[in-house]
Design a protein around this motif. Structure first.
Motif, PDB file in Angstrom:
ATOM      1  N   ALA A  49       0.828  -1.211   0.000  1.00 37.71           N
ATOM      2  CA  ALA A  49       0.000   0.000   0.000  1.00 37.71           C
ATOM      3  C   ALA A  49       0.860   1.257   0.000  1.00 37.71           C
ATOM      4  CB  ALA A  49      -0.916  -0.007   1.222  1.00 37.71           C
ATOM      5  N   GLN A  50       2.085   1.121   0.521  1.00 34.50           N
ATOM      6  CA  GLN A  50       3.010   2.253   0.559  1.00 34.50           C
ATOM      7  C   GLN A  50       3.894   2.297  -0.685  1.00 34.50           C
ATOM      8  OE1 GLN A  50       5.243   1.684   4.193  1.00 34.50           O
ATOM      9  NE2 GLN A  50       3.391   1.387   5.394  1.00 34.50           N
ATOM     10  N   GLY A  51       3.643   1.398  -1.635  1.00 34.68           N
ATOM     11  CA  GLY A  51       4.453   1.362  -2.845  1.00 34.68           C
ATOM     12  C   GLY A  51       5.809   0.726  -2.642  1.00 34.68           C
ATOM     13  N   ARG A  52       5.912  -0.159  -1.655  1.00 33.23           N
ATOM     14  CA  ARG A  52       7.176  -0.812  -1.356  1.00 33.23           C
ATOM     15  C   ARG A  52       7.054  -2.317  -1.549  1.00 33.23           C
ATOM     16  NH1 ARG A  52       8.621   1.178   4.521  1.00 33.23           N
ATOM     17  NH2 ARG A  52      10.089  -0.558   4.273  1.00 33.23           N
ATOM     18  N   SER A  53       8.207  -2.980  -1.776  1.00 38.48           N
ATOM     19  CA  SER A  53       8.204  -4.422  -2.006  1.00 38.48           C
ATOM     20  C   SER A  53       8.441  -5.222  -0.739  1.00 38.48           C
ATOM     21  CB  SER A  53       9.302  -4.781  -3.014  1.00 38.48           C
ATOM     22  OG  SER A  53      10.595  -4.532  -2.464  1.00 38.48           O
ATOM     23  N   ALA A  54       8.871  -4.554   0.329  1.00 36.45           N
ATOM     24  CA  ALA A  54       9.202  -5.208   1.600  1.00 36.45           C
ATOM     25  C   ALA A  54      10.335  -6.215   1.425  1.00 36.45           C
ATOM     26  CB  ALA A  54       7.976  -5.900   2.205  1.00 36.45           C
ATOM     27  N   THR A  55      11.187  -5.975   0.435  1.00 34.77           N
ATOM     28  CA  THR A  55      12.283  -6.882   0.129  1.00 34.77           C
ATOM     29  C   THR A  55      13.603  -6.122   0.063  1.00 34.77           C
ATOM     30  OG1 THR A  55      10.801  -8.308  -1.150  1.00 34.77           O
ATOM     31  CG2 THR A  55      13.168  -8.579  -1.526  1.00 34.77           C
ATOM     32  N   ILE A  56      14.629  -6.715   0.667  1.00 35.08           N
ATOM     33  CA  ILE A  56      15.973  -6.145   0.629  1.00 35.08           C
ATOM     34  C   ILE A  56      16.879  -7.079  -0.166  1.00 35.08           C
ATOM     35  CG2 ILE A  56      17.983  -5.449   1.996  1.00 35.08           C
ATOM     36  CD1 ILE A  56      15.541  -3.668   2.409  1.00 35.08           C
ATOM     37  N   GLY A  57      17.633  -6.516  -1.076  1.00 30.66           N
ATOM     38  CA  GLY A  57      18.624  -7.299  -1.794  1.00 30.66           C
ATOM     39  C   GLY A  57      19.917  -7.339  -0.988  1.00 30.66           C
ATOM     40  N   VAL A  58      20.509  -8.514  -0.880  1.00 33.94           N
ATOM     41  CA  VAL A  58      21.799  -8.651  -0.190  1.00 33.94           C
ATOM     42  C   VAL A  58      22.787  -9.264  -1.173  1.00 33.94           C
ATOM     43  CG1 VAL A  58      23.070  -9.691   1.715  1.00 33.94           C
ATOM     44  CG2 VAL A  58      20.708  -8.926   2.067  1.00 33.94           C
ATOM     45  N   LEU A  59      23.773  -8.486  -1.539  1.00 32.66           N
ATOM     46  CA  LEU A  59      24.801  -8.932  -2.473  1.00 32.66           C
ATOM     47  C   LEU A  59      26.069  -9.238  -1.692  1.00 32.66           C
ATOM     48  CD1 LEU A  59      26.174  -9.336  -5.212  1.00 32.66           C
ATOM     49  CD2 LEU A  59      26.467  -6.851  -5.356  1.00 32.66           C
ATOM     50  N   THR A  60      26.467 -10.513  -1.657  1.00 33.21           N
ATOM     51  CA  THR A  60      27.677 -10.901  -0.944  1.00 33.21           C
ATOM     52  C   THR A  60      28.797 -11.166  -1.947  1.00 33.21           C
ATOM     53  OG1 THR A  60      27.055 -13.247  -0.926  1.00 33.21           O
ATOM     54  CG2 THR A  60      26.379 -11.913   0.956  1.00 33.21           C
ATOM     55  N   LEU A  61      30.022 -10.830  -1.560  1.00 37.29           N
ATOM     56  CA  LEU A  61      31.163 -11.074  -2.436  1.00 37.29           C
ATOM     57  C   LEU A  61      31.745 -12.465  -2.218  1.00 37.29           C
ATOM     58  CD1 LEU A  61      33.042  -7.654  -2.451  1.00 37.29           C
ATOM     59  CD2 LEU A  61      31.000  -8.391  -3.688  1.00 37.29           C
ATOM     60  N   ASN A  62      31.506 -13.024  -1.019  1.00 33.82           N
ATOM     61  CA  ASN A  62      32.036 -14.362  -0.729  1.00 33.82           C
ATOM     62  C   ASN A  62      31.243 -14.972   0.429  1.00 33.82           C
ATOM     63  OD1 ASN A  62      33.690 -16.643  -0.669  1.00 33.82           O
ATOM     64  ND2 ASN A  62      35.207 -15.669   0.660  1.00 33.82           N
ATOM     65  N   ALA A  63      30.011 -15.333   0.162  1.00 33.53           N
ATOM     66  CA  ALA A  63      29.111 -15.826   1.209  1.00 33.53           C
ATOM     67  C   ALA A  63      29.655 -17.015   1.993  1.00 33.53           C
ATOM     68  CB  ALA A  63      27.746 -16.179   0.609  1.00 33.53           C
ATOM     69  N   PRO A  64      30.357 -17.980   1.381  1.00 33.25           N
ATOM     70  CA  PRO A  64      30.838 -19.136   2.153  1.00 33.25           C
ATOM     71  C   PRO A  64      31.995 -18.791   3.101  1.00 33.25           C
ATOM     72  CG  PRO A  64      30.692 -19.650  -0.197  1.00 33.25           C
ATOM     73  CD  PRO A  64      30.601 -18.170  -0.059  1.00 33.25           C
ATOM     74  N   GLY A  65      32.551 -17.594   2.992  1.00 33.47           N
ATOM     75  CA  GLY A  65      33.690 -17.240   3.829  1.00 33.47           C
ATOM     76  C   GLY A  65      33.378 -17.360   5.314  1.00 33.47           C
ATOM     77  N   ALA A  66      34.344 -17.873   6.080  1.00 36.61           N
ATOM     78  CA  ALA A  66      34.126 -18.099   7.513  1.00 36.61           C
ATOM     79  C   ALA A  66      33.775 -16.811   8.248  1.00 36.61           C
ATOM     80  CB  ALA A  66      35.379 -18.723   8.133  1.00 36.61           C
ATOM     81  N   PHE A  67      34.322 -15.694   7.791  1.00 37.41           N
ATOM     82  CA  PHE A  67      34.072 -14.433   8.483  1.00 37.41           C
ATOM     83  C   PHE A  67      32.916 -13.646   7.864  1.00 37.41           C
ATOM     84  CE2 PHE A  67      38.666 -15.329   9.012  1.00 37.41           C
ATOM     85  CZ  PHE A  67      38.630 -15.614  10.372  1.00 37.41           C
ATOM     86  N   THR A  68      32.508 -14.025   6.661  1.00 35.30           N
ATOM     87  CA  THR A  68      31.350 -13.385   6.043  1.00 35.30           C
ATOM     88  C   THR A  68      30.053 -13.874   6.669  1.00 35.30           C
ATOM     89  OG1 THR A  68      32.521 -13.223   3.936  1.00 35.30           O
ATOM     90  CG2 THR A  68      30.129 -12.961   3.869  1.00 35.30           C
TER      91      THR A  68
END
Length: 328
Positions: A49-68
């Motif tokens: 109703a507010q014109g929003r998708s309620a979705t956030i994009g998360v772009l990771t450079l190295n998701a499997p990384g132990a510290f990521t």
């Protein structure tokens, strides 16, 4: 619910969203009816109703990384608590995939984008210009100073280690870490140098021993330190891997830890692996908090909150373990 309260659906909807011009009595009837029916507002419907998708994009450079992973966990948990869905895409350190992912997120009309790097030395190319929604960077620094980036405080980590060792009465402090060409190593070394300078203490050898982040380097550097003939009673290691390897070398040489040599590491690897092991004194960079703070900031910015460009630091904490805790 509107029928039970004796009002129109429109009036009930506005009151439950915190708006409307209903009287106090009408508002009370609506809220009472909602409570009796255990009514939960449709968050997605409100966002749409507010014109929003309620979705956030998360772009990771190295998701499997132990510290990521702890950064990502802190971020997604925080966004979920704000009733925001998350779309995660990992570039696997491939810049061509980053461009394709940016296009995908734009097509999905995300409300905001969180870019998660692979450490303080990560070269994070800004993608903000491709979006009309807020973009925040975490666990790395965007190459555009007008962007908002969240990162752990590397210099403070070095200061915490130095001050802790000084507080134990250690005055012959050495440093083993990665090359000073590495941003993370450079920050930690600078923090240690600042703490020692403040106390009027010189680093053993004048400079630290600098190689890489590996276990093999930790062993070799510790052997070189012993062979140098320099006197030392404490070592701040750039990470826990180096600290563990150096400790083994010192023990094999007959030195007692911490009686003869106190050792501090960095990363809190035991904590990352959910182990209750206090063998090593270490600096915890609170990576989950880095992700959570970045996500909270992004969610606030989407709702019109303050957006301050530049680098935002998250202070870590020292976790004392057996490697510095002398029992008398």
């Amino acid at each position: 619910m509107a029928a039970i309260a004796g009002v129109s659906v429109s009036t009930a909807s506005k009151v439950l969203r915190g708006g409307g011009k209903a009287s106090d009595a009408t508002r009370e009837r609506i809220l009472d009816a909602a409570a009796r029916l255990d009514y939960e507002p449709n968050a997605l419907g409100q966002f749409l109703a507010q014109g929003r998708s309620a979705t956030i994009g998360v772009l990771t450079l190295n998701a499997p990384g132990a510290f990521t992973m702890p950064v990502l966990t802190g971020a997604t948990t925080t966004l979920g608590a704000r009733d925001l869905s998350v779309l995660v895409s990992d570039s696997r350190l491939d810049r061509s995939l980053i461009t394709a992912t940016v296009r995908k997120f734009r097509a999905r009309k995300v409300d905001g984008l969180l870019v998660v790097g692979d450490g303080s030395g990560t070269a994070m190319r800004s993608v903000t210009a491709g979006f009309t929604v807020p973009v925040v960077y975490a666990y790395g620094v965007s190459d555009d100073p007008d962007d908002v980036s969240f990162l752990h405080n590397g210099e403070l980590a070095g200061e915490l280690a130095g001050r802790h060792l000084l507080s134990l009465g250690r005055r012959r402090i050495a440093h083993i870490s990665a090359s000073l060409d590495d941003h993370s190593a450079r920050e930690r070394a600078a923090g240690l140098a600042a703490a020692l300078a403040e106390a009027g203490v010189e680093l053993v050898g004048g400079t630290g021993l600098h190689g890489d982040w590996s276990r093999s380097w930790g062993r070799r550097a510790a052997e070189d330190l012993l062979a140098s003939g320099l006197e030392f009673d404490a070592v701040f290691c750039g990470n826990d891997t180096i600290a563990t390897a150096a400790s083994e070398v010192f023990r094999q040489a007959g030195l007692r830890i911490p009686e003869d040599v106190a050792i501090v590491g960095f990363d809190n690897l035991a904590g990352l692996m959910d182990q209750h092991d206090r063998t090593l004194t270490t600096i915890d960079p609170l990576l989950s908090t880095v992700g959570a703070r970045a996500a909270e900031y992004l969610a606030d910015a989407i709702e019109g909150g303050e957006f301050v460009p530049g680098l935002h630091r998250v202070d870590g904490v020292l976790i004392e373990g057996e490697s510095t805790a002398v029992t008398r």
